[in-house]
Design a protein around this motif. Structure first.
Motif, PDB file in Angstrom:
ATOM      1  N   ALA A   1     -67.820  66.343  78.635  1.00  0.00           N
ATOM      2  CA  ALA A   1     -66.955  67.448  79.060  1.00  0.00           C
ATOM      3  C   ALA A   1     -65.809  67.535  78.071  1.00  0.00           C
ATOM      4  CB  ALA A   1     -66.417  67.218  80.473  1.00  0.00           C
ATOM      5  N   SER A   2     -65.479  68.749  77.645  1.00  0.00           N
ATOM      6  CA  SER A   2     -64.419  68.880  76.639  1.00  0.00           C
ATOM      7  C   SER A   2     -63.467  70.015  76.979  1.00  0.00           C
ATOM      8  CB  SER A   2     -65.026  69.117  75.251  1.00  0.00           C
ATOM      9  OG  SER A   2     -65.804  70.300  75.236  1.00  0.00           O
ATOM     10  N   MET A   3     -62.219  69.816  76.571  1.00  0.00           N
ATOM     11  CA  MET A   3     -61.175  70.831  76.682  1.00  0.00           C
ATOM     12  C   MET A   3     -60.491  70.881  75.318  1.00  0.00           C
ATOM     13  SD  MET A   3     -58.115  71.050  79.484  1.00  0.00           S
ATOM     14  CE  MET A   3     -56.933  72.398  79.465  1.00  0.00           C
ATOM     15  N   LEU A   4     -60.985  71.791  74.483  1.00  0.00           N
ATOM     16  CA  LEU A   4     -60.590  71.775  73.077  1.00  0.00           C
ATOM     17  C   LEU A   4     -59.599  72.859  72.698  1.00  0.00           C
ATOM     18  CD1 LEU A   4     -64.072  71.046  71.460  1.00  0.00           C
ATOM     19  CD2 LEU A   4     -62.239  69.445  71.960  1.00  0.00           C
ATOM     20  N   GLU A   5     -59.483  73.907  73.518  1.00  0.00           N
ATOM     21  CA  GLU A   5     -58.522  74.957  73.199  1.00  0.00           C
ATOM     22  C   GLU A   5     -58.092  75.645  74.473  1.00  0.00           C
ATOM     23  OE1 GLU A   5     -60.107  78.335  71.107  1.00  0.00           O
ATOM     24  OE2 GLU A   5     -62.149  77.866  71.745  1.00  0.00           O
ATOM     25  N   LEU A   6     -56.891  76.191  74.460  1.00  0.00           N
ATOM     26  CA  LEU A   6     -56.393  76.907  75.625  1.00  0.00           C
ATOM     27  C   LEU A   6     -57.272  78.118  75.906  1.00  0.00           C
ATOM     28  CD1 LEU A   6     -52.548  76.811  75.008  1.00  0.00           C
ATOM     29  CD2 LEU A   6     -53.842  75.591  76.746  1.00  0.00           C
ATOM     30  N   GLY A   7     -57.735  78.209  77.134  1.00  0.00           N
ATOM     31  CA  GLY A   7     -58.564  79.349  77.507  1.00  0.00           C
ATOM     32  C   GLY A   7     -60.011  79.224  77.106  1.00  0.00           C
ATOM     33  N   GLY A   8     -60.391  78.095  76.499  1.00  0.00           N
ATOM     34  CA  GLY A   8     -61.773  77.913  76.101  1.00  0.00           C
ATOM     35  C   GLY A   8     -62.692  77.923  77.318  1.00  0.00           C
ATOM     36  N   GLY A   9     -63.725  78.755  77.293  1.00  0.00           N
ATOM     37  CA  GLY A   9     -64.635  78.862  78.427  1.00  0.00           C
ATOM     38  C   GLY A   9     -64.150  79.769  79.532  1.00  0.00           C
TER      39      GLY A   9
ATOM     40  N   ARG B   1     -55.342  86.872  81.776  1.00  0.00           N
ATOM     41  CA  ARG B   1     -54.685  87.483  80.614  1.00  0.00           C
ATOM     42  C   ARG B   1     -53.170  87.540  80.800  1.00  0.00           C
ATOM     43  NH1 ARG B   1     -53.799  92.552  82.701  1.00  0.00           N
ATOM     44  NH2 ARG B   1     -55.424  93.372  84.072  1.00  0.00           N
ATOM     45  N   VAL B   2     -52.688  87.385  82.050  1.00  0.00           N
ATOM     46  CA  VAL B   2     -51.244  87.392  82.290  1.00  0.00           C
ATOM     47  C   VAL B   2     -50.664  85.977  82.280  1.00  0.00           C
ATOM     48  CG1 VAL B   2     -51.487  89.476  83.689  1.00  0.00           C
ATOM     49  CG2 VAL B   2     -51.344  87.259  84.842  1.00  0.00           C
ATOM     50  N   TYR B   3     -51.507  84.963  82.089  1.00  0.00           N
ATOM     51  CA  TYR B   3     -51.050  83.578  82.123  1.00  0.00           C
ATOM     52  C   TYR B   3     -50.322  83.197  80.833  1.00  0.00           C
ATOM     53  CZ  TYR B   3     -53.980  82.337  86.215  1.00  0.00           C
ATOM     54  OH  TYR B   3     -54.549  82.236  87.455  1.00  0.00           O
ATOM     55  N   SER B   4     -49.332  82.344  80.978  1.00  0.00           N
ATOM     56  CA  SER B   4     -48.700  81.719  79.810  1.00  0.00           C
ATOM     57  C   SER B   4     -49.608  80.606  79.298  1.00  0.00           C
ATOM     58  CB  SER B   4     -47.344  81.130  80.204  1.00  0.00           C
ATOM     59  OG  SER B   4     -47.541  80.040  81.107  1.00  0.00           O
ATOM     60  N   SER B   5     -49.273  80.061  78.128  1.00  0.00           N
ATOM     61  CA  SER B   5     -50.069  78.955  77.584  1.00  0.00           C
ATOM     62  C   SER B   5     -50.024  77.746  78.512  1.00  0.00           C
ATOM     63  CB  SER B   5     -49.577  78.581  76.181  1.00  0.00           C
ATOM     64  OG  SER B   5     -48.218  78.206  76.213  1.00  0.00           O
TER      65      SER B   5
ATOM     66  N   MET C   1     -49.706  77.799  81.770  1.00  0.00           N
ATOM     67  CA  MET C   1     -50.554  78.088  82.934  1.00  0.00           C
ATOM     68  C   MET C   1     -52.027  77.926  82.589  1.00  0.00           C
ATOM     69  SD  MET C   1     -48.376  81.346  84.305  1.00  0.00           S
ATOM     70  CE  MET C   1     -49.427  81.811  85.681  1.00  0.00           C
ATOM     71  N   LEU C   2     -52.417  78.346  81.387  1.00  0.00           N
ATOM     72  CA  LEU C   2     -53.811  78.158  80.952  1.00  0.00           C
ATOM     73  C   LEU C   2     -54.168  76.679  80.874  1.00  0.00           C
ATOM     74  CD1 LEU C   2     -54.275  80.820  78.120  1.00  0.00           C
ATOM     75  CD2 LEU C   2     -55.504  80.725  80.299  1.00  0.00           C
ATOM     76  N   ALA C   3     -53.221  75.877  80.368  1.00  0.00           N
ATOM     77  CA  ALA C   3     -53.452  74.440  80.282  1.00  0.00           C
ATOM     78  C   ALA C   3     -53.626  73.845  81.677  1.00  0.00           C
ATOM     79  CB  ALA C   3     -52.297  73.759  79.555  1.00  0.00           C
ATOM     80  N   LYS C   4     -52.804  74.301  82.613  1.00  0.00           N
ATOM     81  CA  LYS C   4     -52.908  73.796  83.986  1.00  0.00           C
ATOM     82  C   LYS C   4     -54.265  74.156  84.602  1.00  0.00           C
ATOM     83  CE  LYS C   4     -48.028  73.547  85.243  1.00  0.00           C
ATOM     84  NZ  LYS C   4     -46.973  73.979  86.193  1.00  0.00           N
ATOM     85  N   LEU C   5     -54.696  75.393  84.385  1.00  0.00           N
ATOM     86  CA  LEU C   5     -55.983  75.823  84.938  1.00  0.00           C
ATOM     87  C   LEU C   5     -57.125  75.015  84.329  1.00  0.00           C
ATOM     88  CD1 LEU C   5     -57.389  77.864  86.824  1.00  0.00           C
ATOM     89  CD2 LEU C   5     -57.666  79.359  84.824  1.00  0.00           C
TER      90      LEU C   5
ATOM     91  N   VAL D   1     -48.540  71.683  75.888  1.00  0.00           N
ATOM     92  CA  VAL D   1     -47.915  72.944  76.286  1.00  0.00           C
ATOM     93  C   VAL D   1     -47.484  72.954  77.746  1.00  0.00           C
ATOM     94  CG1 VAL D   1     -49.173  74.255  74.545  1.00  0.00           C
ATOM     95  CG2 VAL D   1     -50.123  74.042  76.837  1.00  0.00           C
ATOM     96  N   GLY D   2     -47.899  71.968  78.548  1.00  0.00           N
ATOM     97  CA  GLY D   2     -47.504  71.943  79.953  1.00  0.00           C
ATOM     98  C   GLY D   2     -46.093  71.402  80.124  1.00  0.00           C
ATOM     99  N   ASP D   3     -45.544  71.565  81.341  1.00  0.00           N
ATOM    100  CA  ASP D   3     -44.225  70.995  81.612  1.00  0.00           C
ATOM    101  C   ASP D   3     -44.354  69.478  81.757  1.00  0.00           C
ATOM    102  OD1 ASP D   3     -44.679  70.368  84.585  1.00  0.00           O
ATOM    103  OD2 ASP D   3     -45.035  72.530  84.536  1.00  0.00           O
TER     104      ASP D   3
END
Length: 220
Positions: free
Chosen positions: A68-76, A123-127, A129-133, A154-156
Motif C-alpha cells: 500500500a502506498s501514499m506517494l502524492e497528495l490526492g493520488g488515487g 477539489r475544495v480541499y487544502s493540501s 485536508m488531502l493529506a488527512k483524507l 503538510v498536516g498540522d
C-alpha cells in the motif's frame, strides 16, 4: 527476519535525466526504513519504483505481499467526488472490498478529522485536508509493506503526531514501512535503518542514529 524487499542495481531515467543510479538495498520484514537526501536526490523516484507505480529503466525490484502506498497528495482520488466517495475509491484501489470499506467508513472519517467537509468535493480541499483524507484511508488497510512519501509534512502538528503513532502501530503488527521525511527527530525516534541517497546514488545505509549524524555533518 527474511528480506521482504530486494532492490538490485536499480536505474531510472526520464529522457536524458538520470533519477536513480545503480541503487541496491534490502529491507527485512517488519523494518521501519527511512530515505534521507536533499530535494531532487532521487528519494521519491525510489519509493515509486518500490511501490511499482514507476517502471525501472534497468535493474529489479522484488517485494513480498500486499503493498500500500501514499506517494502524492490526492493520488488515487477524483477531484469532483466527495471525500466520502473518494474513500470508497481509494480504499478499493488499496485492496479493501466494498463491504470492508463500509464496515470501516466511520473509523476512517473520524480519523480524518474532516467533519462536514467529508461530503464536499475534494477539489475544495487544502493540501493538509488531502493529506488527512489519504492517511485516514491508509490507517485502515492491512498491507505487508507500507510506503509513504513526504505527505505528512503538510498536516498540522497534532495530525502529524497521530500519523506517527499509526506508523508505530503498523510496525508493532509486523508491517514493513518505507518513508521519506525531512523531520530528523521523527526519523531518529521511530526508524530502524536509514538509506541516504545523494546525487541519485546510495551514499550510506545503516542505523538511524549513525546515518542521521553523518547526514547532519554533511549538511552543515
Amino acid at each position: 527476519m527474511a528480506d521482504i524487499i530486494r532492490i538490485e542495481h536499480l536505474n531510472k531515467s526520464f529522457g536524458d535525466v538520470r533519477a536513480v543510479n545503480d541503487l541496491s538495498f534490502r529491507v527485512k520484514q517488519g523494518e521501519l526504513f527511512a530515505f534521507l537526501g536533499v530535494n531532487g536526490a532521487g528519494k521519491s523516484t525510489s519509493l515509486g519504483l518500490v511501490a511499482g507505480v514507476i517502471k525501472p529503466t534497468k535493474g529489479t525490484v522484488t517485494t513480498e505481499g500486499r503493498v500500500a502506498s501514499m506517494l502524492e497528495l490526492g493520488g488515487g482520488f477524483h477531484p469532483e467526488l466527495t471525500g466520502r466517495e473518494n474513500i470508497y475509491l481509494n480504499a478499493t484501489l488499496l485492496g479493501l472490498r466494498r463491504k470492508e470499506v463500509q464496515q470501516r467508513m466511520e473509523r476512517i472519517i473520524e480519523f480524518s478529522e474532516l467533519g462536514e467537509f467529508i461530503d464536499e468535493p475534494i477539489r475544495v480541499y487544502s493540501s493538509g485536508m488531502l493529506a488527512k483524507l489519504g492517511f485516514s484511508v491508509i490507517s485502515q488497510v492491512e498491507p505487508d509493506i507500507l510506503i509513504i512519501d513526504e505527505v505528512l509534512a503538510v498536516g498540522d502538528i497534532a495530525f502529524q503526531a497521530k500519523c506517527i503513532q499509526t506508523i508505530r502501530d503498523f510496525k508493532k503488527r509486523g508491517v514493513t514501512i518505507l518513508f521519506v521525511s525531512h523531520n530528523m527527530s521523527d526519523v531518529e525516534k521511530i526508524c530502524d535503518r536509514v538509506i541516504w541517497i545523494e546525487n541519485h546514488r546510495l551514499r550510506e545505509v545503516g542505523s538511524a542514529e549513525r546515518i542521521i549524524e553523518l547526514y547532519k555533518q554533511a549538511m552543515a
